[in-house]
Write an enzyme that holds these catalytic residues in place. Structure first.
Site, short mmCIF file in Angstrom:
data_model
loop_
_atom_site.label_atom_id
_atom_site.label_comp_id
_atom_site.label_asym_id
_atom_site.label_seq_id
_atom_site.Cartn_x
_atom_site.Cartn_y
_atom_site.Cartn_z
CG HIS A 77 22.93 -40.53 7.76
ND1 HIS A 77 24.21 -40.00 7.79
CD2 HIS A 77 22.18 -39.70 6.98
CE1 HIS A 77 24.22 -38.88 7.06
NE2 HIS A 77 23.02 -38.68 6.57
CE LYS A 100 17.83 -32.48 3.25
NZ LYS A 100 19.04 -32.74 4.03
#
Length: 488
Positions: free
Chosen positions: A297, A179
């Site tokens: 994902h 992140k």
């Protein structure tokens, strides 16, 4: 009781009259049908248009997902049409609804190309979902016969081999997503990877939408990330990895990125669900040939899996992805920021991990399923989780899972390495308590507080996130439960 020759002739003549006749009378409804071991079975949640009989609507779904069109065609007589017609064989009202029905439909195995998710889905979720006779349609579950499963390779590596390669046993894997997921330079990105791995995580990973953008091209990211992995391995003596997202615009480009990751020594690559079923299968075949773990994902799945009356249930995607050959798939957290009813999540995890599934209506599993020795897929729990929930995560999800703390690692006030250490200490304390026979669920908060007495990063994390929860009622809940479940 078998039909007489005269009765069969009468039905056949009626069935092939020219013009438009109801699907149920065309042979797509057969309440006496005996399901074969080799049949592909599907359960649809059907919401008929007002005035449409639920049996006719179910027969229409069977017809439009197999051989039918809107009118009788004489060319049916050139085929084994009675065999190739899908048969709706049971229609049940959905509990606590007035306009929804469960339609059980059987398909002959010869309707599907061997080893092809694309061909399977072209029928099962093809044109039928736009059919006017149904107001809404949802694919809830499937049974894939062993004879058809054997035409798929299954997971490229599988959970057991992955544990051996990673030398991680007796606990969940620990990971984190870098992140911010967009905007970092390659060098800064690599630093995040290094700090997380050195602090105690097993994996760092790319997020779904980091591919090769102007702020950081893919090759730069791969080089810095693998440098970070190698440095962390040297510093800790543990096997580590970083999921390299090779998702790209073309298969040629994905192959190039995957090959480069392999040359750098990566043990794992990553793809997104949005690349499509054929591309997923293709990369799974590549991963098995090249001894790589394949992480998937589930980007995009909620566009069609979240709503209860239309689309498809995520458990079906779990089945298709196990057949396709992925090793990891994001499957929910229960306590995190994303959709996830506890019973539904348990059903997803069982679908990915068990070798044989029994019918379990509270978990939404409608069919018995033998997985025919296809390897296990490791579920991934990611999205809004933190170390203060460790006792709940271990209770809900068990050992065989990757727990990914993105913000719960990188958002730590003392830095990324401290965030990783907090998660590792919390996990090991909880696993130890479980192994000692303690009631780690009830005692979880105290176990964490005790561990934090000798781990400053854990104490800081608990102080920061102690009140953070995501308690929303799930939109997709079980139809067969005594009491409603809440996302707590």
């Amino acid at each position: 009781m078998s039909q007489s020759v005269e009765e069969r002739t009468r039905i056949k003549n009626q069935r092939y009259e020219s013009g438009v006749i109801p699907y149920a009378k065309m042979g797509y409804w057969d309440p006496n049908y005996v399901v074969k071991e080799t049949d592909v079975l599907a359960l649809f949640r059907v919401t008929p248009q007002p005035g449409v009989d639920p049996v006719e609507a179910s027969a229409a779904v069977a017809g439009e997902s197999s051989t039918a069109t809107w009118t009788v065609v004489w060319t049916d007589l050139l085929t084994a049409c009675d065999l190739y017609r899908a048969k709706a064989y049971k229609v049940d009202a959905v509990p606590n609804t007035t306009d929804q029905y469960f339609a059980f439909i059987a398909y002959d195995i010869d309707l599907f190309e061997e080893g092809s998710i694309a061909n399977l889905t072209a029928s099962i979720i093809g044109n039928v979902f736009g059919f006017k006779a149904v107001k809404a349609l949802r694919l809830e579950d499937m049974r894939i016969p062993v004879a058809y499963l054997k035409t798929f390779q299954g997971p490229a590596t599988g959970l057991i081999v992955e544990r051996e390669r990673m030398d991680k046993f007796g606990r969940p894997f620990l990971g984190a997503t870098v992140k911010p997921k967009l905007g970092l330079s390659g060098k800064n990105y690599g630093r995040v990877v290094y700090e997380g791995l050195k602090g105690g995580l097993d994996f760092l990973k790319d997020d779904e939408n980091i591919n090769s953008q102007p702020f950081m091209r893919w090759k730069e990211r791969f080089l810095y990330s693998m440098e970070a992995v190698n440095r962390a391995i040297a510093a800790t003596g543990e096997t580590k990895g970083h999921y390299m997202n090779v998702t790209a615009a073309t298969m040629e480009e994905m192959y190039e990125r995957a090959e480069f990751a392999k040359q750098l020594g990566s043990i794992i690559i990553m793809i997104d669900l949005v690349i499509g079923y054929t591309a997923i299968q293709t990369m799974a075949i590549w991963a098995r040939k090249n001894d790589m773990i394949l992480h998937l994902h589930r980007a995009g799945n909620s566009t069609y899996s979240r709503q209860k009356i239309h689309g498809m249930n995520f458990r079906v995607i779990c089945k298709w992805m196990r057949m396709s050959g992925v090793d990891h798939i994001h499957a929910g957290t229960v306590v995190g920021k994303l959709e996830g009813d506890p019973l539904m999540i348990r059903g997803f995890y069982n679908t990915l991990l068990q070798t044989h599934l029994e019918v379990n209506l509270p978990q939404g599993i409608f069919f018995e399923q033998d997985w025919a020795s296809l390897r296990k897929v490791t579920p991934v729990a990611s999205g809004g989780i933190h170390c203060g929930q460790m006792h709940q995560l271990l209770d809900y999800l068990g050992n065989d899972v990757v727990l990914q703390f993105g913000g719960g690692t990188i958002g730590h006030p003392d830095g990324i390495q401290a965030g990783a250490t907090a998660n590792r200490v919390a996990l090991e304390a909880m696993v130890l308590a479980r192994n000692e026979g303690r009631d780690y669920v009830a005692e979880g908060p105290q176990i964490l507080r005790d561990a934090a007495k000798t781990c400053g990063p854990l104490q800081t994390a608990l102080d920061l996130w102690k009140d953070i929860t995501f308690n929303y009622t799930s939109t997709d809940t079980a139809d067969f439960v005594e009491t409603p479940t809440a996302n707590v």
